[in-house]
Design a protein around this motif. Structure first.
Motif, PDB file in Angstrom:
ATOM      1  N   LEU A  16       0.726  -1.450  -0.188  1.00 42.71           N
ATOM      2  CA  LEU A  16      -0.045   0.195   0.034  1.00 42.71           C
ATOM      3  C   LEU A  16       0.783   1.293  -0.132  1.00 42.71           C
ATOM      4  CD1 LEU A  16      -2.928  -0.910   2.307  1.00 42.71           C
ATOM      5  CD2 LEU A  16      -2.882  -0.988  -0.242  1.00 42.71           C
ATOM      6  N   MET A  17       2.170   1.157  -0.214  1.00 44.23           N
ATOM      7  CA  MET A  17       3.066   2.210  -0.603  1.00 44.23           C
ATOM      8  C   MET A  17       2.864   2.811  -1.901  1.00 44.23           C
ATOM      9  SD  MET A  17       6.628   1.714   0.828  1.00 44.23           S
ATOM     10  CE  MET A  17       7.903   3.122   1.045  1.00 44.23           C
ATOM     11  N   THR A  18       2.989   3.962  -2.461  1.00 41.65           N
ATOM     12  CA  THR A  18       2.956   4.176  -3.687  1.00 41.65           C
ATOM     13  C   THR A  18       4.258   3.973  -4.321  1.00 41.65           C
ATOM     14  OG1 THR A  18       3.675   6.519  -3.350  1.00 41.65           O
ATOM     15  CG2 THR A  18       1.255   6.240  -3.222  1.00 41.65           C
ATOM     16  N   VAL A  19       4.262   3.965  -5.641  1.00 42.26           N
ATOM     17  CA  VAL A  19       5.477   3.713  -6.419  1.00 42.26           C
ATOM     18  C   VAL A  19       6.499   5.018  -6.036  1.00 42.26           C
ATOM     19  CG1 VAL A  19       6.463   3.508  -8.686  1.00 42.26           C
ATOM     20  CG2 VAL A  19       4.393   2.268  -8.171  1.00 42.26           C
ATOM     21  N   ARG A  20       5.919   6.030  -6.114  1.00 40.91           N
ATOM     22  CA  ARG A  20       6.826   7.380  -5.609  1.00 40.91           C
ATOM     23  C   ARG A  20       7.282   7.349  -4.540  1.00 40.91           C
ATOM     24  NH1 ARG A  20      10.329  10.452  -6.903  1.00 40.91           N
ATOM     25  NH2 ARG A  20      10.146  12.581  -5.994  1.00 40.91           N
TER      26      ARG A  20
END
Ligand code: SAH
Length: 258
Positions: A16-20
């Motif tokens: 649930l982390m963003t790619v950024r």
């Protein structure tokens, strides 16, 4: 010009982390991370990166905000790429405003990387929406606590509106006071309510109750992880854990590996 990235790690599940956010950690030369950040997120930092844990779980002493600010500034002025990693969304009860103001006042540029907040993770995992046509037309992300630990004064009328979904952060200890106040303001005692511990993670726990039963339910659950309280008609739609998502290794999302 030196730069600090205020990065949202999401609710504690690497997927649930963003790619950024994952990219930012992978390029960090100094990483300051909070207690709610998962190990997998910290492990994305390069080996030579300076790692500083700034937070402990509730009750235990964490690093003072002023100390964290000074540390970030010192590291940024050394020319390092500083990543400040926070649980959930950095802009939701994450002190991103205070940190940004301090850094910018000291000539440091700030980038904020947004993320998944605990309420979104809880709703997704347990199959209920936060808004619902004809039922919930307002979402309130609130904390009942003020800086000195007292119950906050404002906002209760809106929170008691039958069409408001109230997501309460940092509210485990004040569940009784909050429930009492909401009912005093006219919220129906039978309004569906939930307590979600460790939202977004495989070990998440859901407790279903109603507003009147919330204090006893929270006390009986003896939670140890972070807990989000949710009050509103949408809570009636909550189901026990939704089918497991297929894990995607963060390294791959961030462009590492095959
Ligand atoms: N920035 C975070 C909130 C930080 S305040 C976010 O956007 O989610 C800390 C509070 O957030 C905790 O006391 C708890 O109420 C809530 N919280 C954070 N992570 C959580 C999780 N995984 N499950 C349930 N509640 C969580």
């Amino acid at each position: 010009m030196s730069r600090v990235l205020l990065v949202s790690a999401g609710p504690g599940a690497p997927g649930l982390m963003t790619v950024r956010a994952a990219e930012a950690v992978r390029t960090a030369e100094a990483l300051l991370y909070d207690a709610l950040v998962c190990d997998e997120a910290v492990a994305l930092a390069p080996e030579r990166c300076i790692r500083i844990r700034t937070g402990k779980r509730s009750g235990k002493a964490s690093m003072k905000q002023e100390t964290i600010n000074r540390l970030m500034l010192r590291l940024a002025r050394r020319g390092l790429t500083v990543v400040r990693l926070k649980g959930g969304d950095a802009s939701v009860f994450g002190r991103s405003g205070e940190e940004r103001a301090f850094l910018e006042a000291n000539g440091v540029a700030v980038e904020i990387v947004p993320g998944v907040t605990a309420a979104s993770a809880a709703a997704a995992q347990f199959g209920f929406p936060l808004t619902h046509r004809g039922e919930a037309r307002r979402l309130m992300l609130a904390t009942a606590r003020t800086r000195d630990g007292a119950l906050a004064d404002g906002g209760w009328r809106e929170a008691a509106d039958p069409e408001t979904t109230v997501a309460l952060y940092m509210a485990g200890a004040s569940a009784a006071a909050v429930a009492e106040r909401l009912m005093a303001e006219g919220r129906r005692p039978a309004t569906p309510a939930l307590a979600v511990e460790n939202a977004g993670r495989p070990e998440a726990r859901l407790v279903r109750t109603d507003l009147a039963g919330l204090p006893a339910a929270v006390a009986a659950a003896a939670f140890e992880g972070p807990v989000l309280l949710l009050v509103g008609e949408v809570a009636a739609q909550a189901k026990d854990q939704s089918p497991r998502t297929v894990p995607i290794p963060v390294g791959r999302l961030a462009g590492q590996g095959a």
